[in-house]
Scaffold this motif. Structure first.
Motif, short mmCIF file in Angstrom:
data_model
loop_
_atom_site.label_atom_id
_atom_site.label_comp_id
_atom_site.label_asym_id
_atom_site.label_seq_id
_atom_site.Cartn_x
_atom_site.Cartn_y
_atom_site.Cartn_z
N ARG A 144 5.53 116.08 26.49
CA ARG A 144 6.78 116.12 25.72
C ARG A 144 6.61 115.57 24.32
O ARG A 144 7.46 115.79 23.45
CB ARG A 144 7.88 115.34 26.45
CG ARG A 144 7.67 113.84 26.49
CD ARG A 144 8.85 113.12 27.13
NE ARG A 144 8.67 111.68 27.09
CZ ARG A 144 8.94 110.93 26.02
NH1 ARG A 144 9.38 111.49 24.91
NH2 ARG A 144 8.75 109.62 26.06
N SER A 169 6.23 120.31 26.02
CA SER A 169 7.21 120.59 27.06
C SER A 169 7.57 119.30 27.78
O SER A 169 6.69 118.50 28.11
CB SER A 169 6.65 121.61 28.08
OG SER A 169 7.57 121.84 29.13
N SER A 173 10.08 122.08 31.32
CA SER A 173 11.15 122.70 30.53
C SER A 173 10.70 123.92 29.73
O SER A 173 11.46 124.88 29.58
CB SER A 173 11.80 121.68 29.60
OG SER A 173 10.87 121.24 28.61
#
Length: 280
Positions: A144, A169, A173
């Motif tokens: 992330r 990500s 997601s």
């Protein structure tokens, strides 16, 4: 007056004993980075004197180490699975315990061109280790944190692997709608009040990559729950966790209807990785 290689290591070892459990190794690694030489050089040329510039740089490195700064952050590199990886404070420093996950993943019976997902890739250590051993595997690593993805891509480019891609990500997601024969992860799993967070190298590592809610189980439970939507029939999920969490991890795998649940021990004989299969 500058030190010889032998005396530099000896003096630094004494100096670092107050701040490190591996003072001699730290001194050797730091000096090798200064010299830009292989480890054998220390033993082949013990009487060779450092230049003034090398002496000053080595002393500055040792001062940084005395404050507790990780050796990997000082040198900017850490070896994992015999791969030299660049590291920085935006990610966790790859640790030998995690090689247990890599080793077991490589022992699984998977298709020759298996699709693999590495969640929370950080430096890219797990994904790149798997890529180095399985050139036909199609590996995706996600994180992330944009800086972590950039670092993983830097390591990929330096190593020259073409069978791995890194994507920003938040867990699943941004993972496209596909299924994987293998999903691996070394997620945050430390409790917020763990005393070890105030000790050693972890003081210099990103808090968000270390700790999780629900007694360290929140991210593990999320991954186990969501991975069911991304695994092929009989696909494997491997998760690294704390040595005291294995029973909870196995129980949650069972609760989520996984099968063939197994915990693997690391080199120190601690429960370190739990895996399971998503049934047909």
């Amino acid at each position: 007056m500058t030190d010889t290689i032998e005396s530099a290591v000896s003096n630094a070892t004494l100096q670092l004993q107050s701040s490190s459990d591996s003072a001699k190794l730290d001194a050797q690694v730091l000096l090798l980075d200064v010299l830009q030489k292989p480890r054998s050089y220390l033993f082949s040329w013990p009487e060779k004197k450092l230049t003034q510039q090398q002496q000053q740089l080595f002393e500055s490195y040792c001062q940084r180490r005395l404050t507790g700064e990780p050796v990997a952050h000082i040198t900017g590199t850490r070896e994992f699975w015999s791969l030299p990886l660049q590291v920085n404070p935006t990610t966790l420093i790859p640790r030998p315990d995690t090689e247990t996950l890599v080793e077991y993943a490589l022992s699984l019976s998977l298709p020759e061109a298996a699709k693999v997902l590495d969640l929370g890739t950080g430096t890219g250590a797990i994904a790149l280790a798997l890529a180095s051993e399985m050139p036909r595997w199609q590996i995706t690593g996600v994180d992330r944190v944009a800086d972590a993805v950039a670092l993983a891509n830097t390591n990929k480019q330096r190593l020259g692997f073409i069978n791995v891609d890194f994507v920003q990500s938040d867990w699943f997601s941004q993972v496209t709608a596909q299924h994987f024969e293998l999903i691996v992860s070394n997620p945050p799993y430390i409790e917020y009040d763990d005393i070890h967070l105030n000790q050693g190298d972890v003081r210099f590592e990103p808090f968000s990559a270390l700790v999780a809610d629900d007694d360290g189980m929140a991210d593990i439970k999320y991954i186990i729950t969501q991975a069911r939507n991304f695994l092929t029939s009989n696909g494997y999920l491997l998760i690294e966790h704390g040595y005291q969490q294995s029973a909870k991890v196995r129980s949650f795998f069972a609760q989520m209807a996984y099968t063939n649940i197994l915990t693997v021990k690391d080199l120190a004989n601690n429960d370190r990785v739990t895996l399971a299969q998503w049934p047909e």
